[in-house]
Design a protein around this motif. Structure first.
Motif, PDB file in Angstrom:
ATOM      1  N   ALA A  88     -49.351 -10.992 -18.616  1.00 39.14           N
ATOM      2  CA  ALA A  88     -48.710 -12.280 -18.830  1.00 39.14           C
ATOM      3  C   ALA A  88     -49.092 -12.862 -20.185  1.00 39.14           C
ATOM      4  CB  ALA A  88     -49.109 -13.252 -17.718  1.00 39.14           C
ATOM      5  N   GLU A  89     -48.285 -13.808 -20.609  1.00 39.71           N
ATOM      6  CA  GLU A  89     -48.623 -14.556 -21.814  1.00 39.71           C
ATOM      7  C   GLU A  89     -49.874 -15.388 -21.551  1.00 39.71           C
ATOM      8  OE1 GLU A  89     -45.240 -16.890 -22.772  1.00 39.71           O
ATOM      9  OE2 GLU A  89     -43.920 -15.162 -23.112  1.00 39.71           O
ATOM     10  N   LYS A  90     -50.696 -15.503 -22.552  1.00 40.07           N
ATOM     11  CA  LYS A  90     -51.936 -16.256 -22.389  1.00 40.07           C
ATOM     12  C   LYS A  90     -51.605 -17.727 -22.188  1.00 40.07           C
ATOM     13  CE  LYS A  90     -56.547 -16.745 -24.440  1.00 40.07           C
ATOM     14  NZ  LYS A  90     -57.196 -16.212 -23.237  1.00 40.07           N
ATOM     15  N   GLY A  91     -52.187 -18.320 -21.151  1.00 36.27           N
ATOM     16  CA  GLY A  91     -51.927 -19.719 -20.851  1.00 36.27           C
ATOM     17  C   GLY A  91     -53.203 -20.450 -20.484  1.00 36.27           C
ATOM     18  N   ASP A  92     -53.052 -21.742 -20.233  1.00 27.30           N
ATOM     19  CA  ASP A  92     -54.210 -22.570 -19.923  1.00 27.30           C
ATOM     20  C   ASP A  92     -54.251 -22.995 -18.460  1.00 27.30           C
ATOM     21  OD1 ASP A  92     -54.982 -22.511 -22.614  1.00 27.30           O
ATOM     22  OD2 ASP A  92     -53.645 -24.185 -23.092  1.00 27.30           O
ATOM     23  N   GLY A  93     -53.428 -22.388 -17.622  1.00 25.33           N
ATOM     24  CA  GLY A  93     -53.387 -22.788 -16.222  1.00 25.33           C
ATOM     25  C   GLY A  93     -54.651 -22.404 -15.469  1.00 25.33           C
ATOM     26  N   GLU A  94     -54.868 -23.049 -14.325  1.00 25.82           N
ATOM     27  CA  GLU A  94     -56.020 -22.724 -13.489  1.00 25.82           C
ATOM     28  C   GLU A  94     -55.858 -21.340 -12.891  1.00 25.82           C
ATOM     29  OE1 GLU A  94     -56.895 -25.602 -10.557  1.00 25.82           O
ATOM     30  OE2 GLU A  94     -57.089 -27.273 -11.968  1.00 25.82           O
ATOM     31  N   THR A  95     -56.957 -20.629 -12.824  1.00 22.91           N
ATOM     32  CA  THR A  95     -56.910 -19.286 -12.261  1.00 22.91           C
ATOM     33  C   THR A  95     -56.869 -19.337 -10.737  1.00 22.91           C
ATOM     34  OG1 THR A  95     -59.316 -19.157 -12.396  1.00 22.91           O
ATOM     35  CG2 THR A  95     -58.057 -18.227 -14.229  1.00 22.91           C
ATOM     36  N   ALA A  96     -56.380 -18.262 -10.152  1.00 27.60           N
ATOM     37  CA  ALA A  96     -56.136 -18.218  -8.709  1.00 27.60           C
ATOM     38  C   ALA A  96     -57.429 -18.079  -7.920  1.00 27.60           C
ATOM     39  CB  ALA A  96     -55.210 -17.057  -8.378  1.00 27.60           C
ATOM     40  N   GLN A  97     -57.454 -18.717  -6.772  1.00 20.47           N
ATOM     41  CA  GLN A  97     -58.484 -18.449  -5.780  1.00 20.47           C
ATOM     42  C   GLN A  97     -57.787 -17.867  -4.560  1.00 20.47           C
ATOM     43  OE1 GLN A  97     -60.707 -21.535  -3.446  1.00 20.47           O
ATOM     44  NE2 GLN A  97     -62.507 -20.600  -4.441  1.00 20.47           N
ATOM     45  N   TYR A  98     -58.283 -16.732  -4.102  1.00 19.44           N
ATOM     46  CA  TYR A  98     -57.658 -16.020  -2.994  1.00 19.44           C
ATOM     47  C   TYR A  98     -58.448 -16.289  -1.715  1.00 19.44           C
ATOM     48  CZ  TYR A  98     -55.950 -13.599  -7.143  1.00 19.44           C
ATOM     49  OH  TYR A  98     -55.423 -13.307  -8.377  1.00 19.44           O
ATOM     50  N   THR A  99     -57.813 -16.947  -0.769  1.00 21.07           N
ATOM     51  CA  THR A  99     -58.484 -17.297   0.479  1.00 21.07           C
ATOM     52  C   THR A  99     -57.872 -16.521   1.636  1.00 21.07           C
ATOM     53  OG1 THR A  99     -56.980 -19.170   0.842  1.00 21.07           O
ATOM     54  CG2 THR A  99     -59.040 -19.607  -0.337  1.00 21.07           C
ATOM     55  N   HIS A 100     -58.686 -16.281   2.627  1.00 18.38           N
ATOM     56  CA  HIS A 100     -58.228 -15.552   3.814  1.00 18.38           C
ATOM     57  C   HIS A 100     -59.073 -15.977   5.002  1.00 18.38           C
ATOM     58  CE1 HIS A 100     -56.538 -12.289   6.204  1.00 18.38           C
ATOM     59  NE2 HIS A 100     -57.760 -11.959   6.569  1.00 18.38           N
ATOM     60  N   ILE A 101     -58.459 -16.019   6.156  1.00 16.10           N
ATOM     61  CA  ILE A 101     -59.187 -16.326   7.389  1.00 16.10           C
ATOM     62  C   ILE A 101     -59.249 -15.066   8.244  1.00 16.10           C
ATOM     63  CG2 ILE A 101     -59.245 -17.682   9.512  1.00 16.10           C
ATOM     64  CD1 ILE A 101     -57.869 -19.929   8.005  1.00 16.10           C
ATOM     65  N   MET A 102     -60.444 -14.554   8.426  1.00 14.37           N
ATOM     66  CA  MET A 102     -60.650 -13.411   9.313  1.00 14.37           C
ATOM     67  C   MET A 102     -60.817 -13.909  10.746  1.00 14.37           C
ATOM     68  SD  MET A 102     -63.247 -10.914   7.209  1.00 14.37           S
ATOM     69  CE  MET A 102     -63.139  -9.703   8.542  1.00 14.37           C
ATOM     70  N   ARG A 103     -60.258 -13.159  11.673  1.00 10.92           N
ATOM     71  CA  ARG A 103     -60.329 -13.536  13.088  1.00 10.92           C
ATOM     72  C   ARG A 103     -60.917 -12.382  13.904  1.00 10.92           C
ATOM     73  NH1 ARG A 103     -57.553 -18.272  13.381  1.00 10.92           N
ATOM     74  NH2 ARG A 103     -56.038 -18.643  11.696  1.00 10.92           N
ATOM     75  N   PRO A 104     -62.227 -12.195  13.840  1.00  9.31           N
ATOM     76  CA  PRO A 104     -62.856 -11.110  14.606  1.00  9.31           C
ATOM     77  C   PRO A 104     -62.641 -11.340  16.109  1.00  9.31           C
ATOM     78  CG  PRO A 104     -64.375 -12.038  12.987  1.00  9.31           C
ATOM     79  CD  PRO A 104     -63.213 -12.964  13.073  1.00  9.31           C
ATOM     80  N   PRO A 105     -62.328 -10.298  16.857  1.00  5.12           N
ATOM     81  CA  PRO A 105     -62.105 -10.454  18.296  1.00  5.12           C
ATOM     82  C   PRO A 105     -63.297 -11.094  18.990  1.00  5.12           C
ATOM     83  CG  PRO A 105     -61.458  -8.256  17.577  1.00  5.12           C
ATOM     84  CD  PRO A 105     -62.152  -8.900  16.416  1.00  5.12           C
ATOM     85  N   GLY A 106     -63.037 -12.150  19.744  1.00  5.35           N
ATOM     86  CA  GLY A 106     -64.089 -12.812  20.506  1.00  5.35           C
ATOM     87  C   GLY A 106     -65.040 -13.649  19.685  1.00  5.35           C
ATOM     88  N   LYS A 107     -64.743 -13.844  18.396  1.00  4.20           N
ATOM     89  CA  LYS A 107     -65.616 -14.610  17.515  1.00  4.20           C
ATOM     90  C   LYS A 107     -64.842 -15.768  16.903  1.00  4.20           C
ATOM     91  CE  LYS A 107     -68.863 -11.393  17.887  1.00  4.20           C
ATOM     92  NZ  LYS A 107     -70.166 -11.610  18.547  1.00  4.20           N
ATOM     93  N   GLU A 108     -65.589 -16.709  16.332  1.00  7.44           N
ATOM     94  CA  GLU A 108     -64.959 -17.810  15.619  1.00  7.44           C
ATOM     95  C   GLU A 108     -64.320 -17.298  14.324  1.00  7.44           C
ATOM     96  OE1 GLU A 108     -64.612 -21.096  16.426  1.00  7.44           O
ATOM     97  OE2 GLU A 108     -65.360 -20.466  18.405  1.00  7.44           O
TER      98      GLU A 108
END
Length: 445
Positions: A88-108
């Motif tokens: 991409a062209e160089k820009g000044d935007g905020e960089t991405a944060q990648y979030t995910h919710i894991m759902r282990p069986p039987g766990k929070e």
């Protein structure tokens, strides 16, 4: 005397008896980046953008609880998201944060995050073409689980498309069996259908990042079950004589047999800890594995007890007789040899750590080494950069046998092995190429 020695060191000369040995302080290479990363495991010259697109996959089916009993499949709408990283062209935007919710069986549920360097929806560089790399995660994984690898590849001049396969959630034994059964059917079909649509977009130029794609140079990366799907997508038809493959409904087998006649138009295959070679659930015959004719890089841990390194991964490597191939091995590593470094709560449940972490190797160290070798392999096979073969054709199969003599007192300060260190693994710092093996086999003539 102690003050004299300290002063001598500070001035750049170490006194030894009546003589002197030079104290060489080479400048750290790639300033501002992680110093222990091997040469190609560092970010490349391009700024990166990231965006997400949804794809509707037609004529798909699903194995339900009743279908598992009756052998019939249920028609199902399948829509998957794909995350794209691109130069991409160089820009000044905020960089991405990648979030995910894991759902282990039987766990929070557990929320995890990774900080990226890509800028969401940054303007693509539209006056150049770049090879495409399709990424496919393992069972229960997600599209940004390997965002560090994706961003690093993209920064070296690639379009990276990571599929979120949306595996069915698991809350018990029954749901596990159904989810895994669908993965057995879906992985290669997802890869095929998604790639076909991406290439159509590239031809039409309907999206900026799609217009960047060099459709003649496509690579495929798969981890675990993603690797299982990728091996089939690369041209190895499945064998349904063993469990659990024999439990796949007949109509799904027909579909998988039909698509197997048309390998994906890829030029390069990378598989991390691929599932399906182990004797108790082998998904291919040796003859069918030998039908893959693309160059292959396999990366595995020699203590992998999920896919059985000794009888599974090595069997795949040895029987890919139609391809020129490499196998990078992490000694003492198990299955989790790829994936971001996630910060987990000290008192969090062990199920999450077991899914994400390696018992012996640090995740950030694994990432850096993976990025180094994957970049070299892709540059060699998709960009035709033959000089990158030197990073793969290492002088010693066992990295511990690498030789790089230095003078007494010489400090290299991050210097990386190059052509002057022909007996050392290229791109690694002295003393840091350890615990690895690189195996190489050429296709059968």
């Amino acid at each position: 005397m102690r003050k004299i020695i300290i002063a001598a060191i500070a001035s750049g000369v170490l006194l030894v008896g009546a003589g002197a040995v030079a104290y060489v302080a080479s400048p750290t290479i790639h300033a501002g980046q992680v110093g222990e990363a091997p040469e190609l495991g560092r970010l490349g010259q391009y700024s990166i953008g990231v965006t997400v697109r949804n794809f509707a996959l037609e004529d798909r089916t699903r194995i339900t609880a009743w279908g598992a009993i009756s052998g019939n499949l249920t028609e199902a709408n399948r829509e998957l998201s794909v995350r794209f990283w691109y130069p991409a062209e160089k820009g000044d935007g905020e960089t991405a944060q990648y979030t995910h919710i894991m759902r282990p069986p039987g766990k929070e549920p557990v929320s995890i995050a990774s900080q990226g360097v890509a800028v969401p929806k940054a303007n693509a560089i539209v006056d150049q073409k770049y090879p495409l790399v399709l990424m496919s995660h393992g069972f229960g994984g997600w599209d940004t689980q390997f965002s560090n690898l994706a961003e690093q590849i993209a920064s070296h001049g690639y379009i990276v498309a990571s599929i979120d396969h949306a595996d069915m959630p698991i809350d018990g034994v029954t749901s596990f069996l159904l989810s895994f059964g669908n993965v057995l059917v879906d992985r290669t079909l997802d890869q095929r259908h998604i790639l076909a649509q991406i290439l159509e977009d590239a031809q039409s130029g309907s999206h900026d990042y799609a217009a960047q794609i060099d459709t003649d140079n496509v690579g495929l990366i798969g981890y675990s079950m993603g690797g299982y799907g990728a091996i089939a997508s690369a041209g190895a038809p499945y064998d349904f004589s063993n469990d659990p493959m024999s439990n796949i409904p007949d109509s799904a087998r027909m579909t998988l047999n039909e698509v197997a006649q048309k390998p994906l138009p890829i030029k390069s295959l990378v598989t991390f800890a691929p599932w399906g070679g182990q004797p108790d659930s082998r998904a291919w015959t040796a003859e069918n594995i030998g039908k893959i004719d693309k160059p292959v890089l396999i990366i595995a841990g020699n203590q992998d007890d999920i896919v059985n390194y000794e009888e599974g991964v090595k069997w795949l490597f040895e029987n890919m007789t139609g391809s020129n191939r490499y196998m990078l091995v992490y000694r003492e590593a198990r299955h989790n040899i790829v994936g971001n470094e996630f910060d987990l709560e000290a008192d969090g449940n062990f199920t999450t750590a077991e899914f994400l972490k390696e018992p012996v190797w640090r995740s950030d160290r694994l990432n850096a080494i993976n990025q180094h070798f994957v970049t070299a392999f892709l540059d060699m096979t998709l960009k035709g950069d033959t000089s990158k073969a030197d990073y793969l054709n290492v002088p010693t199969k066992d990295s511990n046998d690498s030789q790089w003599p230095v003078q007494f007192g010489e400090q290299l300060n991050g210097k990386l092995a190059g052509s002057d260190q022909s007996d050392h693994w290229k791109g690694f710092q002295r003393r840091w190429a350890v615990g690895l093996e690189m195996h190489r086999m050429e296709k059968k003539q």
